[in-house]
Design a protein around this motif. Sequence first.
Motif, mmCIF file in Angstrom:
data_model
loop_
_atom_site.group_PDB
_atom_site.id
_atom_site.type_symbol
_atom_site.label_atom_id
_atom_site.label_comp_id
_atom_site.label_asym_id
_atom_site.label_seq_id
_atom_site.Cartn_x
_atom_site.Cartn_y
_atom_site.Cartn_z
ATOM 1 N N UNK A 24 0.869 -1.234 -0.037
ATOM 2 C CA UNK A 24 -0.149 -0.031 -0.030
ATOM 3 C C UNK A 24 0.873 1.397 0.106
ATOM 4 N N UNK A 25 2.007 1.287 0.799
ATOM 5 C CA UNK A 25 2.946 2.474 0.817
ATOM 6 C C UNK A 25 3.602 2.477 -0.671
ATOM 7 N N UNK A 26 3.780 1.470 -1.330
ATOM 8 C CA UNK A 26 4.526 1.678 -2.628
ATOM 9 C C UNK A 26 3.410 1.866 -3.863
ATOM 10 N N UNK A 27 1.910 1.761 -3.425
ATOM 11 C CA UNK A 27 1.253 1.967 -4.342
ATOM 12 C C UNK A 27 0.817 3.408 -4.603
ATOM 13 N N UNK A 28 0.948 4.223 -3.356
ATOM 14 C CA UNK A 28 0.989 5.762 -3.343
ATOM 15 C C UNK A 28 2.398 6.510 -3.098
ATOM 16 N N UNK A 29 3.372 5.877 -3.334
ATOM 17 C CA UNK A 29 4.668 6.203 -3.104
ATOM 18 C C UNK A 29 4.940 7.710 -3.635
ATOM 19 N N UNK A 30 4.454 8.096 -4.678
ATOM 20 C CA UNK A 30 4.671 9.431 -4.896
ATOM 21 C C UNK A 30 3.978 10.391 -3.907
ATOM 22 N N UNK A 31 3.110 10.009 -3.226
ATOM 23 C CA UNK A 31 2.344 10.821 -2.283
ATOM 24 C C UNK A 31 2.712 10.541 -0.768
ATOM 25 N N UNK A 32 3.462 9.301 -0.519
ATOM 26 C CA UNK A 32 3.888 8.892 0.454
ATOM 27 C C UNK A 32 4.845 9.765 1.090
ATOM 28 N N UNK A 33 5.802 10.232 0.212
ATOM 29 C CA UNK A 33 7.102 10.996 0.684
ATOM 30 C C UNK A 33 6.367 12.451 1.183
ATOM 31 N N UNK A 34 5.677 13.234 0.404
ATOM 32 C CA UNK A 34 5.352 14.297 0.996
ATOM 33 C C UNK A 34 4.349 14.288 2.244
ATOM 34 N N UNK A 35 3.623 13.180 2.267
ATOM 35 C CA UNK A 35 2.815 12.898 3.789
ATOM 36 C C UNK A 35 3.831 13.002 4.838
ATOM 37 N N UNK A 36 5.024 11.910 4.647
ATOM 38 C CA UNK A 36 5.868 11.930 5.738
ATOM 39 C C UNK A 36 6.472 13.240 5.877
ATOM 40 N N UNK A 37 6.735 14.145 5.164
ATOM 41 C CA UNK A 37 7.240 15.286 5.111
ATOM 42 C C UNK A 37 6.631 16.163 6.044
ATOM 43 N N UNK A 38 5.067 15.986 5.950
ATOM 44 C CA UNK A 38 4.417 16.826 6.745
ATOM 45 C C UNK A 38 4.452 16.555 8.510
ATOM 46 N N UNK A 39 5.065 15.550 8.641
ATOM 47 C CA UNK A 39 5.477 15.009 10.227
ATOM 48 C C UNK A 39 6.314 15.847 10.762
ATOM 49 N N UNK A 40 7.233 16.779 9.891
ATOM 50 C CA UNK A 40 8.049 17.679 10.584
ATOM 51 C C UNK A 40 9.182 17.091 11.386
ATOM 52 N N UNK A 41 9.637 15.903 10.723
ATOM 53 C CA UNK A 41 10.767 15.062 11.403
ATOM 54 C C UNK A 41 12.205 15.745 11.313
ATOM 55 N N UNK A 98 4.118 13.276 20.596
ATOM 56 C CA UNK A 98 4.796 14.004 21.672
ATOM 57 C C UNK A 98 4.688 15.465 21.386
ATOM 58 N N UNK A 99 5.016 15.766 20.368
ATOM 59 C CA UNK A 99 5.196 17.210 19.666
ATOM 60 C C UNK A 99 3.879 17.768 19.347
ATOM 61 N N UNK A 100 2.834 16.935 19.191
ATOM 62 C CA UNK A 100 1.394 17.262 19.000
ATOM 63 C C UNK A 100 1.276 18.053 17.473
ATOM 64 N N UNK A 101 1.994 17.401 16.646
ATOM 65 C CA UNK A 101 2.177 17.799 15.050
ATOM 66 C C UNK A 101 0.855 17.435 14.442
ATOM 67 N N UNK A 102 0.053 18.341 14.094
ATOM 68 C CA UNK A 102 -1.368 18.334 13.434
ATOM 69 C C UNK A 102 -1.154 17.529 12.111
ATOM 70 N N UNK A 103 -1.528 16.119 12.049
ATOM 71 C CA UNK A 103 -1.402 15.596 10.594
ATOM 72 C C UNK A 103 -2.651 15.167 10.454
ATOM 73 N N UNK A 104 -2.774 14.873 9.108
ATOM 74 C CA UNK A 104 -4.046 14.310 8.668
ATOM 75 C C UNK A 104 -4.327 12.890 8.414
ATOM 76 N N UNK A 105 -3.105 12.204 8.385
ATOM 77 C CA UNK A 105 -2.964 10.929 8.149
ATOM 78 C C UNK A 105 -1.628 10.148 8.926
ATOM 79 N N UNK A 106 -1.808 9.186 9.401
ATOM 80 C CA UNK A 106 -0.587 8.551 10.348
ATOM 81 C C UNK A 106 0.182 7.831 9.448
ATOM 82 N N UNK A 107 -0.341 7.509 8.210
ATOM 83 C CA UNK A 107 0.718 7.060 7.342
ATOM 84 C C UNK A 107 0.963 5.552 7.202
#
Length: 154
Positions: A24-41, A98-107
């Motif tokens: 499932x992660x590979x199926x939407x990989x082009x959107x998975x990377x920007x999703x993880x970038x919203x996590x402010x890692x 812990x940092x209470x980062x507002x995200x729309x999807x856990x990923x």
Amino acid sequence: EPRTKDAKTVSLFYAAILVVLTVVQLFSFEKFIPLLETFELPGEHTGRFVAVALVVCGVFALPFLLRMKLSIGMRWFSMLAGWVVPAIWLFVSLWVNVLQIPIMNAGYLGASVKIESGWWTVFIAAALGILAAWSTWGLWPGTRAASLEPKRKK
């Protein structure tokens, strides 16, 4: 050979979970990377690294979990890859909560399936870690696999 029948079942269950997550992660990989970038890692391109590491380790963990014929080194690498996936998810889940980062999807299921974030994601990562530990205990790669040694006739 697995230490117990339960270890074999648990390792197959964990392998099935990793297959679902990785596909499932590979199926939407082009959107998975920007999703993880919203996590402010921490770091500049950490989201990309995490996305690639999750997918690669999800694939490389399967040979150990499915008890394929492997060299000792590859068995160890495959076993460690099975540990990296829950470790990354545990870090990411703790970071977001812990940092209470507002995200729309856990990923967990990529960007294609929306999963609400929350403390339960930490428990899911911990559960994956327990499955990895149980699989490691049951399929320990420390000795040469009997399947690689030639069969001797008695």
